[in-house]
Write an enzyme that holds these catalytic residues in place. Structure first.
Site, PDB file in Angstrom:
ATOM      1  N   HIS A 141       0.847  -1.224   0.000  1.00  0.00           N
ATOM      2  CA  HIS A 141       0.000   0.000   0.000  1.00  0.00           C
ATOM      3  C   HIS A 141       0.870   1.257   0.000  1.00  0.00           C
ATOM      4  O   HIS A 141       0.435   2.293   0.482  1.00  0.00           O
ATOM      5  CB  HIS A 141      -0.932   0.032   1.213  1.00  0.00           C
ATOM      6  CG  HIS A 141      -1.691  -1.245   1.420  1.00  0.00           C
ATOM      7  ND1 HIS A 141      -2.978  -1.439   0.990  1.00  0.00           N
ATOM      8  CD2 HIS A 141      -1.317  -2.405   2.010  1.00  0.00           C
ATOM      9  CE1 HIS A 141      -3.371  -2.668   1.307  1.00  0.00           C
ATOM     10  NE2 HIS A 141      -2.375  -3.273   1.930  1.00  0.00           N
ATOM     11  N   SER A 262      14.448  22.396 -14.360  1.00  0.00           N
ATOM     12  CA  SER A 262      13.253  23.190 -14.608  1.00  0.00           C
ATOM     13  C   SER A 262      13.691  24.551 -15.156  1.00  0.00           C
ATOM     14  O   SER A 262      14.753  25.048 -14.817  1.00  0.00           O
ATOM     15  CB  SER A 262      12.489  23.369 -13.302  1.00  0.00           C
ATOM     16  OG  SER A 262      11.746  24.570 -13.337  1.00  0.00           O
ATOM     17  N   LYS A 268      15.818  21.939  -9.407  1.00  0.00           N
ATOM     18  CA  LYS A 268      15.107  20.735  -9.847  1.00  0.00           C
ATOM     19  C   LYS A 268      15.961  19.758 -10.640  1.00  0.00           C
ATOM     20  O   LYS A 268      16.776  20.142 -11.468  1.00  0.00           O
ATOM     21  CB  LYS A 268      13.918  21.130 -10.723  1.00  0.00           C
ATOM     22  CG  LYS A 268      12.844  21.826  -9.946  1.00  0.00           C
ATOM     23  CD  LYS A 268      11.971  20.849  -9.228  1.00  0.00           C
ATOM     24  CE  LYS A 268      10.720  20.637 -10.045  1.00  0.00           C
ATOM     25  NZ  LYS A 268       9.806  19.730  -9.400  1.00  0.00           N
ATOM     26  N   GLU A 275       9.564   9.329 -16.575  1.00  0.00           N
ATOM     27  CA  GLU A 275       8.204   9.839 -16.805  1.00  0.00           C
ATOM     28  C   GLU A 275       7.769   9.604 -18.251  1.00  0.00           C
ATOM     29  O   GLU A 275       6.615   9.263 -18.513  1.00  0.00           O
ATOM     30  CB  GLU A 275       8.135  11.325 -16.486  1.00  0.00           C
ATOM     31  CG  GLU A 275       8.320  11.629 -15.009  1.00  0.00           C
ATOM     32  CD  GLU A 275       8.498  13.125 -14.774  1.00  0.00           C
ATOM     33  OE1 GLU A 275       7.509  13.797 -14.458  1.00  0.00           O
ATOM     34  OE2 GLU A 275       9.630  13.621 -14.933  1.00  0.00           O
TER      35      GLU A 275
END
Ligand code: ARG
Length: 442
Positions: A141, A262, A268, A275
């Site tokens: 979970h 970024s 970043k 992704e």
């Protein structure tokens, strides 16, 4: 309509079948000569013509555009050797030709993809060996559950990929059936020798029913399903990479070239490659749905709808191949940050099951043990303590059964090493697992 040819034709997406189309035509022509349906000198001219087209294609020459690749090659052949080029199409139709081409093509690609998957497995195994002593929290979970070896976690993916490879082996068997000779739908009255063509093209079987043969795209759907499940597995791994890279976890680093910054936030390091792979699954699943929908409800035998089978097959193939190549390099660069995996294990009470097992081993019914440990964890939470920070006196407040040896059961490495069941996470079991998976790798 101006662009009717483009609407109607398939050349823009089936011209990648050029080489296999020529291979199929050479085999068919040889069979026509062998069965005396055409004479040897015509056969030779046709084969020489086809070979010269193939040579030019390999040099980068482009075929003039036609409705589809089959017409393009036939027309080019006739341009080069004259009207006897037209004899090549005796006793066949584009209907059996196109599915033959796709089968030859996929048989080659299945072998290539299997090898790439095998390479990915090798990297996973290599990383497992390199990190055999790294212990990290295992999750259920997505909540901290029990400690596991990082190697065990990586190998889970190697086994998934093994199934992907095996699924492709199975898909190959049903792709390895030659439809050529089914002609348009009913077979042919020429005295052809289909087995001869099959041997020449290295097909294990020939199709049994001409109607089925020209309209069957099961092999293609199976292949795209194989690609879907493979990329699904990749998305699960990518998701873990994304989580593990997040500073909240900080379990791993990957090479900078798989991340991007970024344009506005200087700090970043975004896991873009992972992704993109995750995102590409969308189109591959879409390819599967597209193909199933194209074939759905089609009456026998060939229908032009089937022409639309190729874009989803090629799209799934190209994208999964690309994703595999990227994930191999990304995984190669993966490093575990032991200090963070260790620190993370202090949170989440992941030794709790071990304490319950300790009581159960001392004759407490497991349900009762579970409830005692639940109270201990509650106590820890209220007093901001970890299970390691409790004294033996505090443990004894919950049960007199606890002795000083309980602390041995709180050590993460010990906990892992006690999981000696077959397929478990102990180092011993994992080393056996590595030996077993290595046997499955080429
Ligand atoms: N371009 C067609 C396809 O990809 C070839 C078969 C055409 N057959 C026909 N009867 N129109 O399916």
């Amino acid at each position: 309509m101006q662009n009717f040819d483009q609407f109607f034709g398939s050349f823009s997406f089936d011209n990648r079948l050029a080489e296999v189309d020529i291979t199929g035509s050479i085999a068919h022509t040889k069979m026509l000569v062998k069965t005396k349906i055409i004479n040897p000198s015509d056969g030779e001219k046709i084969i020489l013509g086809l070979t010269s087209i193939l040579k030019d294609l390999k040099k980068g020459w482009k075929l003039p555009k036609e409705e589809d690749i089959h017409y393009a090659i036939e027309k080019e052949l006739i341009r080069r050797i004259g009207s006897i080029g037209g004899k090549m199409h005796t006793a066949r139709s584009r209907n059996d030709q196109v599915t033959t081409d796709l089968r030859i093509y996929l048989k080659q690609e299945i072998q290539i993809i299997k090898n790439i998957i095998n390479d990915f497995q090798k990297v996973l195994v290599k990383k497992a060996v390199e990190n055999i002593d790294v212990v990290m929290p295992g999750f259920t979970h997505l909540q901290p559950a029990q400690p596991v070896l990082a190697a065990h976690h990586l190998l889970a993916y190697a086994w998934m990929m093994q199934r992907d490879k095996e699924r492709l082996v199975d898909c190959y068997k049903r792709t390895d059936v030659l439809p050529l000779g089914s002609a348009a739908l009913a077979g042919t009255s020429f005295n052809i020798n289909r087995q001869y063509t099959a041997n020449f093209l290295d097909f294990k079987n020939i199709s049994e029913n001409s109607l089925d043969a020209v309209s069957d795209r099961d092999f293609a759907a199976e292949f795209v399903f194989c690609m879907s499940l493979t990329i699904l597995h990749l998305t699960r791994f990518c998701e873990e990479i994304i989580l593990w890279m997040n500073p909240e976890f900080g379990y791993i680093t990957i090479d900078d070239r798989f991340t991007s910054g970024s344009s506005i936030m200087p700090q970043k390091m975004n896991p873009d490659c992972a992704e993109v792979i995750r995102g590409k699954s969308g189109r591959v699943f879409g390819d599967l749905i597209a193909l199933l929908t194209i074939v759905k409800s089609l009456p026998l035998a060939y229908n032009r709808d089937l022409q639309e089978d190729k874009p989803p097959v090629f799209d799934a193939l190209d994208n999964v191949k690309m994703c595999l190549e990227v994930i191999i390099e990304m995984t190669e660069s993966l490093k575990f940050v032991k200090k963070n995996t260790s620190k993370s294990m202090e949170k989440g009470f992941i030794a709790a099951t071990e304490i319950a097992d300790y009581l159960a081993r001392n004759n407490v019914p497991f349900r009762v043990a579970h409830s005692i440990v639940k109270d201990i964890v509650l106590y820890c939470r209220e007093n901001s303590k970890t299970l390691n920070e409790l004294s033996i006196e505090e443990y004894n407040k919950f049960s007199k059964i606890f002795k000083r040896d309980i602390f041995k059961y709180l050590d993460m490495k010990n906990i892992v090493d006690m999981k000696t069941s077959y397929g478990g996470t102990s180092k011993k079991s994992v080393l056996r697992q590595i030996k077993n998976i290595k046997r499955k790798l080429k």
